[in-house]
Scaffold this active site. Sequence first.
Site, PDB file in Angstrom:
ATOM      1  N   ILE A  25     -14.418 115.637 -30.759  1.00 20.28           N
ATOM      2  CA  ILE A  25     -13.177 114.989 -31.180  1.00 20.28           C
ATOM      3  C   ILE A  25     -13.407 114.175 -32.449  1.00 20.28           C
ATOM      4  CG2 ILE A  25     -11.326 113.402 -30.475  1.00 20.28           C
ATOM      5  CD1 ILE A  25     -11.513 115.919 -28.757  1.00 20.28           C
ATOM      6  N   TRP A 151     -24.650 109.021 -30.973  1.00 21.82           N
ATOM      7  CA  TRP A 151     -23.536 109.439 -31.822  1.00 21.82           C
ATOM      8  C   TRP A 151     -23.325 108.531 -33.019  1.00 21.82           C
ATOM      9  CZ3 TRP A 151     -20.464 105.269 -32.069  1.00 21.82           C
ATOM     10  CH2 TRP A 151     -20.417 104.409 -30.965  1.00 21.82           C
ATOM     11  N   ASN A 152     -23.893 107.336 -33.019  1.00 23.94           N
ATOM     12  CA  ASN A 152     -23.509 106.383 -34.070  1.00 23.94           C
ATOM     13  C   ASN A 152     -24.173 106.657 -35.420  1.00 23.94           C
ATOM     14  OD1 ASN A 152     -25.917 105.565 -32.790  1.00 23.94           O
ATOM     15  ND2 ASN A 152     -25.646 103.451 -33.458  1.00 23.94           N
ATOM     16  N   LYS A 175     -31.654 117.045 -28.351  1.00 24.90           N
ATOM     17  CA  LYS A 175     -30.279 117.061 -27.833  1.00 24.90           C
ATOM     18  C   LYS A 175     -29.481 115.936 -28.484  1.00 24.90           C
ATOM     19  CE  LYS A 175     -27.858 115.269 -24.703  1.00 24.90           C
ATOM     20  NZ  LYS A 175     -26.485 115.321 -25.340  1.00 24.90           N
ATOM     21  N   SER A 177     -26.035 113.693 -29.274  1.00 26.85           N
ATOM     22  CA  SER A 177     -24.901 113.264 -28.455  1.00 26.85           C
ATOM     23  C   SER A 177     -23.779 114.292 -28.516  1.00 26.85           C
ATOM     24  CB  SER A 177     -24.380 111.912 -28.950  1.00 26.85           C
ATOM     25  OG  SER A 177     -23.127 111.613 -28.349  1.00 26.85           O
ATOM     26  N   GLU A 250     -35.413 103.399 -27.678  1.00 28.06           N
ATOM     27  CA  GLU A 250     -34.730 102.450 -28.552  1.00 28.06           C
ATOM     28  C   GLU A 250     -33.359 102.245 -27.942  1.00 28.06           C
ATOM     29  OE1 GLU A 250     -32.312 101.337 -30.483  1.00 28.06           O
ATOM     30  OE2 GLU A 250     -32.767 101.607 -32.598  1.00 28.06           O
ATOM     31  N   GLY A 252     -30.443  98.943 -26.483  1.00 28.54           N
ATOM     32  CA  GLY A 252     -29.391  98.107 -27.039  1.00 28.54           C
ATOM     33  C   GLY A 252     -29.894  96.891 -27.781  1.00 28.54           C
ATOM     34  N   CYS A 284     -27.109  99.405 -33.093  1.00 28.21           N
ATOM     35  CA  CYS A 284     -27.922  98.651 -32.144  1.00 28.21           C
ATOM     36  C   CYS A 284     -28.365  97.304 -32.717  1.00 28.21           C
ATOM     37  CB  CYS A 284     -29.135  99.471 -31.719  1.00 28.21           C
ATOM     38  SG  CYS A 284     -30.036 100.176 -33.107  1.00 28.21           S
ATOM     39  N   LYS A 452     -38.193  93.778 -24.500  1.00 30.77           N
ATOM     40  CA  LYS A 452     -37.329  93.462 -23.351  1.00 30.77           C
ATOM     41  C   LYS A 452     -36.374  94.635 -23.098  1.00 30.77           C
ATOM     42  CE  LYS A 452     -35.960  89.225 -24.705  1.00 30.77           C
ATOM     43  NZ  LYS A 452     -35.492  87.825 -24.661  1.00 30.77           N
ATOM     44  N   GLY A 455     -35.951  98.025 -25.372  1.00 24.76           N
ATOM     45  CA  GLY A 455     -36.731  99.246 -25.356  1.00 24.76           C
ATOM     46  C   GLY A 455     -38.217  99.068 -25.533  1.00 24.76           C
ATOM     47  N   GLU A 459     -39.827 103.662 -33.747  1.00 27.66           N
ATOM     48  CA  GLU A 459     -39.511 104.681 -34.733  1.00 27.66           C
ATOM     49  C   GLU A 459     -40.106 104.199 -36.061  1.00 27.66           C
ATOM     50  OE1 GLU A 459     -35.245 106.450 -33.216  1.00 27.66           O
ATOM     51  OE2 GLU A 459     -35.233 104.819 -34.672  1.00 27.66           O
TER      52      GLU A 459
END
Length: 495
Positions: A25, A151-152, A175, A177, A250, A252, A284, A452, A455, A459
């Site tokens: 969408i 997705w972000n 894979k 999002s 990774e 929030g 994030c 914490k 994660g 990266e």
Amino acid sequence: MTLPHVSNWVNGAHASSASHHLKVINPATGAEIATIDATSRETVDDIILKSLDTFKNGKWSKADPSERYAVLSKAAVLLRARIPEFAELETEQTGRPIREMRAQLGRIPEWLEYFASLARTHEGRVTPFKGPVINTLTRLPLGVVAQITPWNHPLLIATKKLGAALAAGNVVILKPSEMAPLSVLKLGALFQEAGLPDGTLQIIGGYGRETGKYICENTHLAKIDLTGGLLTYQAIAGKAGENMIPITAELGGKAPVCLFPSLDVTYAVKAALFASFIASGQTCVTGSRLLVHKDIYEPFTELLVKRVKAFRVGDPKDTKTQIGAVISQASVTRCTDFVERAAKEGGNVLCGGKPTSVNGQGFFFEPTIIETTRGSNLSCNEVFGPVIALIKCDSEEEMIEVANETSFALGASVWSNDFNQAHRVADKIDSGIVWINGHHLNDPSSPWGGWKESGMGKENGIEAYESYTKVKSTVMNYGVQPTWFDDEIENARYG
């Protein structure tokens, strides 16, 4: 109208369409723009087995580092030439303003160039092993690795992960999002054109709760690299633990933006806007907590609200648009719920706070500033949208306390013209990334990851590359005699 269908990229080609499809969408319009495969468990397992064969045949896993360098470098050249095309697609599937996407994607080829160079130049070690012994350490690829991307930042995060994994010689199951998979699915053909052996990169569509789960439960994986939420990590961690599969996660964040009185107020507001509203707050490391010293709080707040009210919320394809869509109706609802709870807890909504639309379409939410207090729901929990907590702090000490009192520890920024203060505060903030007089700054050489509930693992940088390798220790003895069981020998060496 028949929607275009983009099937999985498997073994160097787009596979036959799966029996079940998912719709993608455009969040700025609500319109369906494409379909992708909903990949079944049986198909996932078959792809992973074939990937294991690809890893074992050694075309990539045993390729000379100079060959990996050449392929990744060419992929960077190809990607750079196609940035305009990818930027349009990223805007369409994420609802982010085209101006943002052009700027972000313009740097993405640097990740491939960096990891290409690292593949070519990374050196093993010789340890100071005691005695007439030479001990060499060499790094080998892990095997078949799974990457689950969000997705972000679809292309950015996929490229960050792919660069490290491929440079190290692994075979990758990626894979993206299901909400924004289209740009990532185009990478298969690009890497093939760059010379990557077929089957070394497999890109699979599907829901995270189904296809993502099937991938992460497979016992043949050598590593899982996830960017997502804590619940996603918790859903896969148990099975990965049973299968002894390491995870880089990774997750929030609830990044504090610490603004001190040595700053010019106009500059401080610009800093806050940049930290808080890039990608409509859907990153994030969004600066979702503005911690403002009391000495500049009143003029800062007045100017901040004025600037936020003036934001141009609009069509993401318009280069003048500053704030685009949020990803879905569920995101609109989440933002609304945070605003309503904040108001019930005594928060003061200074601007925004409501769903909106562009030309009566799409998933948009007004850029929002809420005056609140430390310990409130809004000040401690991640919104992942343009809803920002504003907190007045009386002192440097209080600012540090508030910065550290959430369960997240990914990113933070400290803004001060007092050099000593800036470093003193940065040193005391519990976060994997701390920016001084900056925010969102990123580079392929700079490790990225938190602590914490934000994660584990990194990266970027040498840390990411090495996390995709296993260390082999070769011990070469040229003088220690095997005399342990000889009676006449004293001081025989055992270890």
